[in-house]
Design an enzyme around this catalytic site. Structure first.
Site, mmCIF file in Angstrom:
data_model
loop_
_atom_site.group_PDB
_atom_site.id
_atom_site.type_symbol
_atom_site.label_atom_id
_atom_site.label_comp_id
_atom_site.label_asym_id
_atom_site.label_seq_id
_atom_site.Cartn_x
_atom_site.Cartn_y
_atom_site.Cartn_z
ATOM 1 N N HIS A 191 1.140 -1.054 -5.469
ATOM 2 C CA HIS A 191 -0.010 -1.180 -4.571
ATOM 3 C C HIS A 191 -1.300 -0.837 -5.296
ATOM 4 O O HIS A 191 -1.344 0.076 -6.118
ATOM 5 C CB HIS A 191 0.152 -0.245 -3.367
ATOM 6 C CG HIS A 191 -1.009 -0.275 -2.432
ATOM 7 N ND1 HIS A 191 -1.953 0.736 -2.384
ATOM 8 C CD2 HIS A 191 -1.405 -1.205 -1.524
ATOM 9 C CE1 HIS A 191 -2.862 0.433 -1.483
ATOM 10 N NE2 HIS A 191 -2.552 -0.735 -0.944
ATOM 11 N N ASP A 199 -5.347 4.891 -14.882
ATOM 12 C CA ASP A 199 -5.063 3.464 -14.716
ATOM 13 C C ASP A 199 -5.414 2.680 -15.978
ATOM 14 O O ASP A 199 -4.703 1.729 -16.345
ATOM 15 C CB ASP A 199 -5.832 2.905 -13.521
ATOM 16 C CG ASP A 199 -5.295 3.416 -12.189
ATOM 17 O OD1 ASP A 199 -4.179 3.955 -12.163
ATOM 18 O OD2 ASP A 199 -6.010 3.285 -11.181
ATOM 19 N N LYS A 212 3.722 2.802 2.525
ATOM 20 C CA LYS A 212 2.333 3.052 2.919
ATOM 21 C C LYS A 212 1.929 2.090 4.032
ATOM 22 O O LYS A 212 2.303 0.918 4.022
ATOM 23 C CB LYS A 212 1.397 2.856 1.720
ATOM 24 C CG LYS A 212 1.663 3.814 0.579
ATOM 25 C CD LYS A 212 0.799 3.489 -0.633
ATOM 26 C CE LYS A 212 1.107 4.434 -1.799
ATOM 27 N NZ LYS A 212 0.337 4.078 -3.005
ATOM 28 N N ASN A 261 -3.770 9.908 3.649
ATOM 29 C CA ASN A 261 -4.794 9.974 2.612
ATOM 30 C C ASN A 261 -6.020 9.160 3.003
ATOM 31 O O ASN A 261 -5.915 8.166 3.728
ATOM 32 C CB ASN A 261 -4.265 9.418 1.290
ATOM 33 C CG ASN A 261 -3.061 10.180 0.775
ATOM 34 O OD1 ASN A 261 -2.887 11.353 1.056
ATOM 35 N ND2 ASN A 261 -2.223 9.502 0.020
ATOM 36 N N TYR A 289 -4.627 5.728 4.590
ATOM 37 C CA TYR A 289 -3.247 5.268 4.598
ATOM 38 C C TYR A 289 -2.271 6.384 4.922
ATOM 39 O O TYR A 289 -2.462 7.541 4.570
ATOM 40 C CB TYR A 289 -2.863 4.545 3.315
ATOM 41 C CG TYR A 289 -3.160 5.212 1.997
ATOM 42 C CD1 TYR A 289 -2.142 5.756 1.228
ATOM 43 C CD2 TYR A 289 -4.457 5.238 1.483
ATOM 44 C CE1 TYR A 289 -2.407 6.337 -0.006
ATOM 45 C CE2 TYR A 289 -4.728 5.802 0.246
ATOM 46 C CZ TYR A 289 -3.696 6.364 -0.489
ATOM 47 O OH TYR A 289 -3.965 6.941 -1.705
ATOM 48 N N HIS A 348 -0.132 1.296 -8.313
ATOM 49 C CA HIS A 348 0.622 2.531 -8.225
ATOM 50 C C HIS A 348 1.957 2.291 -7.528
ATOM 51 O O HIS A 348 2.069 1.429 -6.651
ATOM 52 C CB HIS A 348 -0.175 3.585 -7.459
ATOM 53 C CG HIS A 348 -1.489 3.916 -8.105
ATOM 54 N ND1 HIS A 348 -2.567 4.392 -7.400
ATOM 55 C CD2 HIS A 348 -1.899 3.832 -9.401
ATOM 56 C CE1 HIS A 348 -3.581 4.605 -8.224
ATOM 57 N NE2 HIS A 348 -3.208 4.254 -9.445
#
Length: 201
Positions: A119, A171, A72, A49, A132, A62
């Site tokens: 994260h 969020d 990740k 990503n 990532y 997340h």
């Protein structure tokens, strides 16, 4: 490259060796063998990503259901940001603890976030570009978020004085750590340990 364990079990900071000359810079930002040696298993690469954010943007916190979770390997290829790793594994000795690592296009550090940890990050510059590698593909039914401004977590986000942090609607509506725990959303530490052990066999 140098790999340094962070204070949260399973998380690592990676500092690459940069080779500079009049043409520019070369570095190895990811080595599967070096990471596997310290983690105990290879990182399964399932998805990659890129996220580009304006200064003051906060993304996270997340996390994904374990198993399979989503490990990740994260770096910043343009601009600067502060990366946040949170231990949300119920039963972990460091449950609720967090660590902040600056990622930028100068030192070109990376972080490894294993399955079961939360994260997030805050962009320090416009066009802060995070890339990532992920061990699992996106699964909308198995991925969750915790409110990044949860006072119980007490994360010191580096948002410039006088600016309001920019959050996504998802969020901003996320539960607190305590609410996520009450709803049974958080991964358990024993499940994460067992899953990690299964990756080593």
């Amino acid at each position: 490259m140098k790999l340094r364990p962070l204070s949260i079990e399973g998380a690592w900071e990676i500092t690459p060796a940069q080779h500079c000359d009049p043409r520019g810079v070369f570095l190895e930002w990811y080595r599967f063998d070096a990471l596997a040696e310290v983690v105990g298993h290879p990182l399964n690469l399932a998805q990659a990503n890129i996220s580009v954010s304006s200064a003051g943007t906060i993304r996270g916190i997340h996390f994904a259901d374990v198993p399979p979770g989503q490990a990740k390997y994260v770096t910043c290829v343009a601009g600067a940001l502060v990366d946040i790793i949170v231990d949300i594994r119920v039963g972990s000795p460091t449950f609720g603890a967090w660590e902040a690592i600056r990622l930028d296009d100068v030192d070109r550090r990376a972080v490894y976030v294993p399955e079961g940890l939360g994260h997030g990050f805050c962009a320090l510059t416009d066009n802060a570009t995070l890339t990532y590698l992920c061990s699992a593909t996106y699964n909308p039914t198995g991925e969750h978020t915790i409110h990044p401004l949860d006072p119980e977590l007490g994360i010191k986000w580096p948002v410039e004085a006088g600016l309001e942090p920019v959050l996504s609607a998802r969020d901003a509506a996320a539960p607190s750590l305590a609410e996520a725990r009450e709803r049974g959303l958080l991964p358990s530490y024993p499940d994460c340990v067992d899953y990690t052990a299964s990756l080593r066999t």
